[in-house]
Motif scaffolding. Structure first.
Motif, PDB file in Angstrom:
ATOM      1  N   UNK A 151       0.830  -1.201   0.000  1.00 33.01           N
ATOM      2  CA  UNK A 151       0.000   0.000   0.000  1.00 33.01           C
ATOM      3  C   UNK A 151       0.872   1.262   0.000  1.00 33.01           C
ATOM      4  N   UNK A 152       1.911   1.243   0.830  1.00 31.32           N
ATOM      5  CA  UNK A 152       2.785   2.415   0.923  1.00 31.32           C
ATOM      6  C   UNK A 152       3.532   2.629  -0.390  1.00 31.32           C
ATOM      7  N   UNK A 153       4.031   1.566  -0.980  1.00 33.82           N
ATOM      8  CA  UNK A 153       4.742   1.697  -2.252  1.00 33.82           C
ATOM      9  C   UNK A 153       3.815   2.236  -3.338  1.00 33.82           C
ATOM     10  N   UNK A 154       2.572   1.795  -3.334  1.00 37.28           N
ATOM     11  CA  UNK A 154       1.612   2.261  -4.339  1.00 37.28           C
ATOM     12  C   UNK A 154       1.344   3.754  -4.176  1.00 37.28           C
ATOM     13  N   UNK A 155       1.228   4.217  -2.938  1.00 38.71           N
ATOM     14  CA  UNK A 155       0.983   5.637  -2.684  1.00 38.71           C
ATOM     15  C   UNK A 155       2.203   6.472  -3.077  1.00 38.71           C
ATOM     16  N   UNK A 156       3.399   5.985  -2.769  1.00 42.74           N
ATOM     17  CA  UNK A 156       4.621   6.703  -3.144  1.00 42.74           C
ATOM     18  C   UNK A 156       4.684   6.887  -4.662  1.00 42.74           C
ATOM     19  N   UNK A 157       4.410   5.825  -5.402  1.00 39.72           N
ATOM     20  CA  UNK A 157       4.391   5.922  -6.863  1.00 39.72           C
ATOM     21  C   UNK A 157       3.378   6.962  -7.318  1.00 39.72           C
ATOM     22  N   UNK A 202      18.589 -11.095   2.190  1.00 37.59           N
ATOM     23  CA  UNK A 202      18.006 -10.235   1.158  1.00 37.59           C
ATOM     24  C   UNK A 202      16.530 -10.569   0.930  1.00 37.59           C
ATOM     25  N   UNK A 203      15.609  -9.620   1.145  1.00 38.58           N
ATOM     26  CA  UNK A 203      14.195  -9.871   0.845  1.00 38.58           C
ATOM     27  C   UNK A 203      14.000 -10.177  -0.634  1.00 38.58           C
ATOM     28  N   UNK A 204      13.007 -10.983  -0.941  1.00 39.14           N
ATOM     29  CA  UNK A 204      12.818 -11.406  -2.328  1.00 39.14           C
ATOM     30  C   UNK A 204      12.401 -10.256  -3.233  1.00 39.14           C
ATOM     31  N   UNK A 205      11.926  -9.154  -2.667  1.00 39.16           N
ATOM     32  CA  UNK A 205      11.502  -8.026  -3.511  1.00 39.16           C
ATOM     33  C   UNK A 205      12.655  -7.076  -3.820  1.00 39.16           C
ATOM     34  N   UNK A 249       9.786   1.931   2.668  1.00 41.63           N
ATOM     35  CA  UNK A 249       8.561   1.224   3.065  1.00 41.63           C
ATOM     36  C   UNK A 249       8.855  -0.242   3.361  1.00 41.63           C
ATOM     37  N   UNK A 250       9.681  -0.870   2.525  1.00 40.64           N
ATOM     38  CA  UNK A 250      10.016  -2.279   2.722  1.00 40.64           C
ATOM     39  C   UNK A 250      10.779  -2.471   4.027  1.00 40.64           C
ATOM     40  N   UNK A 251      11.789  -1.628   4.264  1.00 36.88           N
ATOM     41  CA  UNK A 251      12.595  -1.764   5.481  1.00 36.88           C
ATOM     42  C   UNK A 251      11.753  -1.498   6.729  1.00 36.88           C
ATOM     43  N   UNK A 252      10.823  -0.550   6.635  1.00 36.33           N
ATOM     44  CA  UNK A 252       9.965  -0.257   7.782  1.00 36.33           C
ATOM     45  C   UNK A 252       8.990  -1.400   8.044  1.00 36.33           C
ATOM     46  N   UNK A 253       8.338  -1.862   6.983  1.00 37.36           N
ATOM     47  CA  UNK A 253       7.330  -2.914   7.147  1.00 37.36           C
ATOM     48  C   UNK A 253       7.938  -4.203   7.682  1.00 37.36           C
ATOM     49  N   UNK A 254       9.220  -4.458   7.364  1.00 38.00           N
ATOM     50  CA  UNK A 254       9.854  -5.712   7.760  1.00 38.00           C
ATOM     51  C   UNK A 254      10.822  -5.553   8.940  1.00 38.00           C
ATOM     52  N   UNK A 255      10.852  -4.341   9.517  1.00 40.39           N
ATOM     53  CA  UNK A 255      11.689  -4.118  10.688  1.00 40.39           C
ATOM     54  C   UNK A 255      13.172  -4.315  10.421  1.00 40.39           C
TER      55      UNK A 255
END
Length: 284
Positions: free
Chosen positions: A7-13, A201-204, A157-163
């Motif tokens: 959701x956060x990535x979509x809003x940033x875009x 490394x996260x898969x994304x 957003x990824x680093x925040x969501x995954x701590x």
């Protein structure tokens, strides 16, 4: 269920792609597919700034770039950056940068903004430094370099969501293409976060390795809109005077502080150009 990260990535875009559009809290909540009340709390918790602050910052960044790198009238830039008129644009821009749009354009992002003194050179000051190899967790970006901010916000957003912030070093922008010879739409870059060898490394995200060795390093202090001129100074003055040749590796920027936490004139960016390890006999 859509993950918060997505959701956060979509809003940033959406913000980056529509600076002149409806970026109200209601509109952004619709993009996130979440209620207005809950979305704003999520956004603040994950980014450290309100939606309104993020919108103002991104619009100001885009306007600053257009002022320096296009000949568009200020009235056009005002509308393209989401302002009703020149007067509201001037107030918002001055609140962010401390100067009017006209003064910013006239200065060309010089004046109070400077290349920080690191080592002596006739024209531009820099140093030659041996850097260790660096591992990045990164997202690719294709297109105009000034738009790489959206990829950085996605990574945040990824680093925040995954701590993952406890395992993070500085953010780094890696630039694989020469903007003077490659069409803007084909420019290739990576937005990354420095991580160590043990980081899972996260898969994304993609792993990017920056090789170690000698680098020409220049510290630029000022708004990001001035970075293209700083790159020109390094390549046009410092490297020829140094008689060192760039290596066949991507150049990159290391962001030493956070644009959400400091004023634009206080932003500190290291510009790093990898060099060949040893000068050739008189050929450099």
């Amino acid at each position: 269920m859509i993950p918060y990260e997505a959701r956060l990535r979509r809003v940033v875009h959406y913000i980056h792609d529509n600076p002149a559009g409806d970026l109200s809290l209601d509109a952004l909540a619709d993009v996130a597919a979440m209620s207005r009340f809950h979305w704003h709390r999520v956004f603040v918790a994950m980014t450290g700034e309100t939606c309104a602050q993020a919108v103002r910052r991104i619009r100001a960044h885009k306007a600053a770039h257009w002022l320096v790198h296009t000949d568009w009238p200020v009235s056009v830039i005002a509308l393209r950056s989401g302002h009703r008129n020149v007067q509201s644009f001037a107030r918002s821009f001055r609140a962010h940068f401390g100067v009017t749009p006209a003064a910013f354009r006239t200065a060309g992002v010089s004046g109070d903004f400077q290349l920080f003194r690191m080592g002596q050179n006739d024209m531009v000051e820099y140093e030659i430094r041996n850097r260790d190899s660096v591992r990045l967790a990164a997202l690719p970006h294709r297109g105009a370099y000034q738009d790489i901010g959206r990829a950085f916000q996605e990574i945040a957003a990824i680093f925040t969501a995954r701590g993952l912030w406890a395992q993070a070093g500085p953010m780094v922008g890696v630039y694989h293409s020469d903007p003077s010879s490659v069409p803007e739409a084909e420019l290739r870059s990576h937005a990354g976060v420095q991580v160590d060898a043990a980081f899972g490394m996260p898969d994304v995200l993609e792993e990017v390795i920056l090789p170690g060795g000698p680098h020409a390093v220049m510290l630029y202090v000022g708004p990001y809109a001035g970075l293209p001129a700083a790159w020109d100074a390094l390549y046009g003055n410092a490297l020829p005077a140094s008689e060192r040749l760039p290596a066949e590796h991507a150049s990159f920027e290391v962001y030493l502080n956070d644009p959400t936490q400091v004023a634009p004139e206080a932003l500190r960016t290291e510009i790093c150009v990898p060099l060949v390890s040893r000068p050739k006999n008189g050929d450099e």
